[in-house]
Design an enzyme around this catalytic site. Structure first.
Site, mmCIF file in Angstrom:
data_model
loop_
_atom_site.group_PDB
_atom_site.id
_atom_site.type_symbol
_atom_site.label_atom_id
_atom_site.label_comp_id
_atom_site.label_asym_id
_atom_site.label_seq_id
_atom_site.Cartn_x
_atom_site.Cartn_y
_atom_site.Cartn_z
ATOM 1 N N TYR A 46 48.382 61.161 -2.082
ATOM 2 C CA TYR A 46 48.040 59.632 -1.789
ATOM 3 C C TYR A 46 48.820 59.070 -0.833
ATOM 4 C CZ TYR A 46 44.865 57.505 -4.877
ATOM 5 O OH TYR A 46 43.621 57.226 -5.639
ATOM 6 N N GLU A 48 48.216 55.414 0.470
ATOM 7 C CA GLU A 48 47.622 54.364 0.700
ATOM 8 C C GLU A 48 48.331 53.334 1.671
ATOM 9 O OE1 GLU A 48 47.200 51.909 -2.684
ATOM 10 O OE2 GLU A 48 45.109 52.798 -3.382
ATOM 11 N N ASP A 192 27.513 51.451 17.858
ATOM 12 C CA ASP A 192 27.625 52.685 16.992
ATOM 13 C C ASP A 192 27.344 53.907 17.921
ATOM 14 O OD1 ASP A 192 27.040 54.510 15.221
ATOM 15 O OD2 ASP A 192 26.132 53.230 13.721
ATOM 16 N N THR A 218 30.829 58.697 13.812
ATOM 17 C CA THR A 218 31.216 59.763 12.782
ATOM 18 C C THR A 218 31.890 60.688 13.437
ATOM 19 O OG1 THR A 218 29.104 60.568 13.334
ATOM 20 C CG2 THR A 218 29.249 59.188 11.275
ATOM 21 N N LYS A 221 28.521 65.331 13.303
ATOM 22 C CA LYS A 221 27.380 65.378 14.462
ATOM 23 C C LYS A 221 27.938 66.195 15.934
ATOM 24 C CE LYS A 221 25.294 61.131 12.793
ATOM 25 N NZ LYS A 221 26.288 60.570 11.842
ATOM 26 N N ARG A 227 33.176 65.749 8.122
ATOM 27 C CA ARG A 227 32.255 64.417 7.822
ATOM 28 C C ARG A 227 33.392 63.348 7.454
ATOM 29 N NH1 ARG A 227 27.288 65.950 7.163
ATOM 30 N NH2 ARG A 227 26.675 63.810 6.589
#
Length: 409
Positions: A46, A48, A192, A218, A221, A227
């Site tokens: 973790y 954060e 984008d 992203t 692609k 991903r």
């Protein structure tokens, strides 16, 4: 105890990926390095917060990994600030909207039916529900963006943010023109670049970072990574943007995926990545010409990037939905897609979207894409001939066997 059922299903999917010709423009095959890192022990941690500003202890190595990912991304695109924590492109877009806008503000984006994305203002998406979106489309004759029309709409609507970029648009986008339109009305500009990021990284496509206040992408692609999403922005927006990613819309970042993003960026900085992207473009041009030679109408007449839209309805009287199913039966994978001014419903469509990145990764070059174009036409001509379709399917299997997915695994 081993979960045999899941392993069985993964094996089936592995076989499907090997056997099928993958033409979905947003899909690709990652390297073994990226697979290994995505499945690494980093998933246990973790973290954060941000490097050197975490809410958990034990993050010193995680900090180094995430900082490296940010540095590499900025280097590739010559950006002032990067955030690699978004879990997806949609969340990257959401973070920018929260940074640039107040709920209910006006935004101008590309209409989904003309090639835009759900997050560019579709009424069922969070973007269309939280903000007052207006849309621009394409010219009815050229099927390309009419910048004079965009300018006219922008001056009339006076949006606070203009969104450029698309998920099904095959031509160059004039980012400088969008920046000029935005500047003239005092709007911010977001690009984008999710679909064309790999082409931009290779220097083969215009870089929007020079013109935009925010750039989202992203990492899969054309970038050929895991991903996930990422954001680039001007330094003046950095602090606000980071806060709107965490704690704004996300909690703990997926550090195993962020490490895989770092590997993806490393791979994108190598010379063979440029050669790969050159072949992606060459294959797309050849594929477009071959499809036209086989009687198909290509939206806009050609392509400047990795994808093309094909009108199946007007020439062959078959919907995009039925074409997708038909091609799937012969192991050619694509997706139905609306075309500009489509008269069919979005779940039916009049066309299909095709892309070259995935099969270029597997080694396809011009001869293979010319052959695929012929098979697509043969399948449509023999859509009711089970025996003929079975023959094509066997030919597809012979071809894909020569280009194993394991070439990169």
């Amino acid at each position: 105890m081993k979960d045999n059922r899941i392993y069985e299903l993964i094996e089936l999917e592995k076989n499907r990926q090997q056997d099928n010709i993958e033409l979905i423009a947003s899909e690709n095959y990652v390297s073994k390095q990226i697979l290994d890192v995505t499945g690494s022990i980093l998933t246990n941690k973790y973290a954060e917060g941000y490097p050197n500003r975490r809410y958990y202890g034990g993050c010193e190595h995680i900090d180094s990994i995430e900082s490296l990912a940010n540095e590499r991304l900025c280097t590739i695109f010559n950006a002032e600030h990067a955030n690699v924590q978004p879990h997806s492109g949609s969340q990257a877009n959401m973070a920018v909207y929260l940074t640039a806008l107040n709920i209910g503000d006006r935004v101008l984006g590309m209409d989904l039916s003309a090639g835009g994305h759900l997050t560019h203002g579709h009424k069922l998406n969070f973007s269309g529900r939280l903000y007052e979106f207006f849309s621009y489309g394409v010219d009815p004759k050229t099927e390309m963006i009419d910048y004079d029309n965009v300018k006219m709409i922008a001056e009339e609507v006076r949006p606070k943010l203009i969104v450029a970029g698309a998920s099904a648009y095959s031509r160059f986008i004039d980012y400088a023109k969008f920046a000029e339109i935005a500047k003239n009305i005092g709007a911010l500009l977001m690009v984008d670049m999710a679909h064309v990021a790999g082409l931009i990284a290779a220097g083969l496509h215009p870089n929007p970072v020079e013109y935009a206040d925010f750039v989202t992408t992203t990492t899969h692609k054309t970038l050929r990574g895991p991903r996930g999403g990422a954001i680039l922005c001007k330094k003046e927006f950095a602090n606000s943007l980071d806060k709107n990613v965490f704690p704004g819309i996300q909690g703990g970042p997926l550090e195993h995926v962020i490490a895989a993003k770092a590997v993806c960026f490393y791979e994108a900085m190598q010379s063979d990545f440029i050669e790969y992207q050159k072949q992606v473009l060459t294959n797309a041009k050849i594929f477009s010409l071959a499809l036209k030679d086989n009687g198909f109408r290509i939206i806009t007449g050609n392509t400047d990037n990795h994808l093309l839209l094909v009108d199946t309805k007007s020439t062959f009287d078959i919907t995009g939905k039925d074409t997708e199913r038909l091609l799937d039966s012969i192991l050619i994978t694509c997706n139905k897609n609306t075309i500009p001014f489509d008269q069919e419903k979005p779940m039916v469509t009049s066309g299909i979207r095709l892309g070259t990145p995935a099969m270029t990764t597997r080694g396809f070059k011009e001869p293979e894409f010319i052959q695929v174009a012929k098979w697509i036409r043969m399948a449509i001509d023999n859509r009711n001939n089970v025996d003929a379709l079975a023959v094509i399917k066997q030919e597809v299997l012979k071809l894909t066997a020569k280009f194993p997915v394991s070439v990169r695994f």
